[in-house]
Design a protein around this motif. Structure first.
Motif, mmCIF file in Angstrom:
data_model
loop_
_atom_site.group_PDB
_atom_site.id
_atom_site.type_symbol
_atom_site.label_atom_id
_atom_site.label_comp_id
_atom_site.label_asym_id
_atom_site.label_seq_id
_atom_site.Cartn_x
_atom_site.Cartn_y
_atom_site.Cartn_z
ATOM 1 N N MET A 305 0.847 -1.200 0.000
ATOM 2 C CA MET A 305 0.000 0.000 0.000
ATOM 3 C C MET A 305 0.877 1.242 0.000
ATOM 4 S SD MET A 305 -1.337 0.122 3.982
ATOM 5 C CE MET A 305 -1.829 -1.594 4.042
ATOM 6 N N THR A 306 0.272 2.365 -0.347
ATOM 7 C CA THR A 306 1.006 3.629 -0.289
ATOM 8 C C THR A 306 1.051 4.108 1.161
ATOM 9 O OG1 THR A 306 -0.966 5.004 -0.589
ATOM 10 C CG2 THR A 306 0.170 4.247 -2.588
ATOM 11 N N ARG A 307 1.916 5.058 1.434
ATOM 12 C CA ARG A 307 1.991 5.637 2.773
ATOM 13 C C ARG A 307 0.655 6.293 3.151
ATOM 14 N NH1 ARG A 307 6.678 8.175 5.707
ATOM 15 N NH2 ARG A 307 7.900 7.365 3.977
ATOM 16 N N GLU A 308 0.035 6.929 2.156
ATOM 17 C CA GLU A 308 -1.252 7.594 2.399
ATOM 18 C C GLU A 308 -2.321 6.581 2.800
ATOM 19 O OE1 GLU A 308 -4.112 9.691 -0.685
ATOM 20 O OE2 GLU A 308 -2.399 10.985 -0.245
ATOM 21 N N GLN A 309 -2.335 5.433 2.119
ATOM 22 C CA GLN A 309 -3.305 4.388 2.454
ATOM 23 C C GLN A 309 -3.045 3.823 3.852
ATOM 24 O OE1 GLN A 309 -2.526 1.918 -0.958
ATOM 25 N NE2 GLN A 309 -4.368 2.587 -2.049
ATOM 26 N N ALA A 310 -1.765 3.707 4.211
ATOM 27 C CA ALA A 310 -1.422 3.210 5.545
ATOM 28 C C ALA A 310 -1.891 4.199 6.617
ATOM 29 C CB ALA A 310 0.087 2.986 5.652
ATOM 30 N N GLN A 311 -1.704 5.475 6.355
ATOM 31 C CA GLN A 311 -2.158 6.494 7.305
ATOM 32 C C GLN A 311 -3.676 6.442 7.471
ATOM 33 O OE1 GLN A 311 -0.602 10.134 5.603
ATOM 34 N NE2 GLN A 311 1.191 10.114 6.928
ATOM 35 N N GLU A 312 -4.370 6.313 6.343
ATOM 36 C CA GLU A 312 -5.833 6.252 6.395
ATOM 37 C C GLU A 312 -6.303 5.024 7.177
ATOM 38 O OE1 GLU A 312 -7.230 6.435 2.406
ATOM 39 O OE2 GLU A 312 -6.814 8.568 2.171
ATOM 40 N N ALA A 313 -5.620 3.896 6.963
ATOM 41 C CA ALA A 313 -5.998 2.665 7.667
ATOM 42 C C ALA A 313 -5.821 2.825 9.179
ATOM 43 C CB ALA A 313 -5.155 1.498 7.164
ATOM 44 N N LEU A 314 -4.760 3.500 9.572
ATOM 45 C CA LEU A 314 -4.505 3.698 10.996
ATOM 46 C C LEU A 314 -5.490 4.684 11.618
ATOM 47 C CD1 LEU A 314 -0.603 3.775 10.954
ATOM 48 C CD2 LEU A 314 -2.025 2.097 12.129
ATOM 49 N N THR A 315 -5.691 5.824 10.954
ATOM 50 C CA THR A 315 -6.595 6.834 11.516
ATOM 51 C C THR A 315 -8.037 6.321 11.548
ATOM 52 O OG1 THR A 315 -6.766 7.900 9.344
ATOM 53 C CG2 THR A 315 -5.157 8.804 10.895
ATOM 54 N N ALA A 316 -8.402 5.453 10.577
ATOM 55 C CA ALA A 316 -9.746 4.875 10.578
ATOM 56 C C ALA A 316 -9.970 3.993 11.806
ATOM 57 C CB ALA A 316 -9.969 4.052 9.311
ATOM 58 N N ARG A 317 -8.863 3.527 12.380
ATOM 59 C CA ARG A 317 -8.947 2.666 13.564
ATOM 60 C C ARG A 317 -8.655 3.443 14.848
ATOM 61 N NH1 ARG A 317 -7.777 0.010 9.104
ATOM 62 N NH2 ARG A 317 -8.311 -2.197 8.865
#
Length: 367
Positions: A305-317
């Motif tokens: 995944m991209t860094r942006e997708q990783a950030q989104e996955a974390l903040t969504a949790r």
């Protein structure tokens, strides 16, 4: 390394050299940064000729003057710094450095807000230095990601007055680009294609690329997730903006002031008129995921995944993603070619997750 281990660090190499001049550089937000131009000196494996002095208070604290002999080292064996002045070698005519009243680039008034260390040029986009840095930021990899639009290219476009705001990038033509130095027709066509490709972006990237003061990647993502659309953010007052996690009154004031500016509103409208689009996001509900309250730092390149997708996955949790490692960091996610952040995390004893462990953590949360 185990938590009980002690790391021994050798004293950094130091060298003497002479300050030939002290100049003030103007950054993206108008900040004036004093830079010492040194007689080149070899320190810790590299030749050092320029050293930032950070701000005028730091210049006065160290009392650095033109003509001084100074002690130079590389902080952490990386960043050159002036450690101290050698007073008995000072010339009699050496005068203390003063903050300029006018911008050295555009001549606009320099303003220093009481209580702040940084002085700023008030010229905005009329200042070519601010315009150049703002465009470089807008086109950077973490923002609109315009491949091939480098520093020298932007410098030429600004010098020729062909680009005055980010929106002007989308009005450039093949003949205009082909006339630039080191740009043949094929290179110009590739750059034009990259500019066209960047029209399809995301709200977090756009917010980061606009260059709002004190809004980095993590804050841009938090704003996008909280408000869902640019319109909702633009119409929010400072108190509403402060409801975004980790956005305090100072940053909220900068965001509100940015969107209150007619100049900035014109740029956003022009971007839309030129075909730049970004989809709205679903405003994020207050998270109660198992990662709520934990702080992550991402470094290196992830393959899945991209860094942006990783950030989104974390903040969504419910997690918080920051740019720097500290003792408060819960985990660092280390992808390929991880750099100094990984070393800092290991030094502080912060748990390190490789990509597979990170994916397992996301999967176990069920978000």
């Amino acid at each position: 390394a185990p938590r009980w281990a002690i790391a021994h660090k050798f004293a950094p190499d130091e060298a003497l050299t002479v300050v030939r001049d002290i100049e003030f550089q103007v950054g993206r937000t108008g900040a004036l940064t004093p830079v010492a131009r040194l007689a080149p000196v070899f320190v810790s494996g590299v030749t050092v000729s320029n050293v930032t002095l950070h701000n005028i208070d730091e210049v006065h604290r160290k009392d650095v003057r033109v003509g001084d002999t100074v002690v130079v080292r590389r902080a952490g064996d990386v960043i050159p710094e002036v450690v101290s002045v050698v007073p008995d070698r000072r010339r009699e005519d050496a005068r203390p450095v003063q903050l300029p009243e006018r911008c050295p680039v555009c001549g606009s008034r320099v303003l220093r807000v009481e209580g702040e260390a940084v002085a700023r040029c008030t010229g905005g986009f009329t200042c070519s230095a601010q315009r150049q840095e703002a465009l470089r930021h807008f086109a950077s990899r973490r923002a609109l990601d315009i491949e091939g639009l480098g520093e020298r290219m932007i410098e030429q476009l600004v010098e020729r007055d062909q680009v005055k705001s980010p929106a002007d990038l989308y009005a450039l033509t093949l003949p205009q680009l082909a006339q630039l130095e080191r740009m043949g027709e094929k290179s110009a066509a590739n750059l034009l294609a990259a500019i066209e490709k960047s029209k399809q972006t995301t709200l977090p990237r756009l917010l980061y690329g606009l260059g709002i003061r004190d809004v980095g990647e993590a804050t841009a993502l938090a704003l996008a997730r909280h408000f869902g659309s640019l319109e909702r953010l633009m119409s929010a007052d400072e108190r509403t903006i402060q409801q975004v996690p980790d956005v305090g009154p100072v940053v909220a004031a900068h965001i509100a002031a940015f969107f209150a500016s007619e100049e900035h509103l014109r740029v956003i409208k022009a971007l839309r008129d030129k075909g730049v689009t970004w989809p709205d996001l679903e405003p994020a509900p207050r998270s109660t995921g198992s990662l709520t309250g934990r702080t992550f730092v991402i470094t290196g390149t992830l393959s899945s995944m991209t860094r942006e997708q990783a950030q989104e996955a974390l903040t969504a949790r419910g997690a918080k993603v920051t740019a720097s490692v500290s003792k408060k960091t819960s985990y660092i996610v280390a992808g390929g070619e991880a750099g100094s952040k990984l070393a800092r995390a290991e030094e502080l004893g912060v748990p390190v997750l490789n990509e597979q462990q990170f994916l397992e953590l996301l999967g176990s949360d069920g978000g």
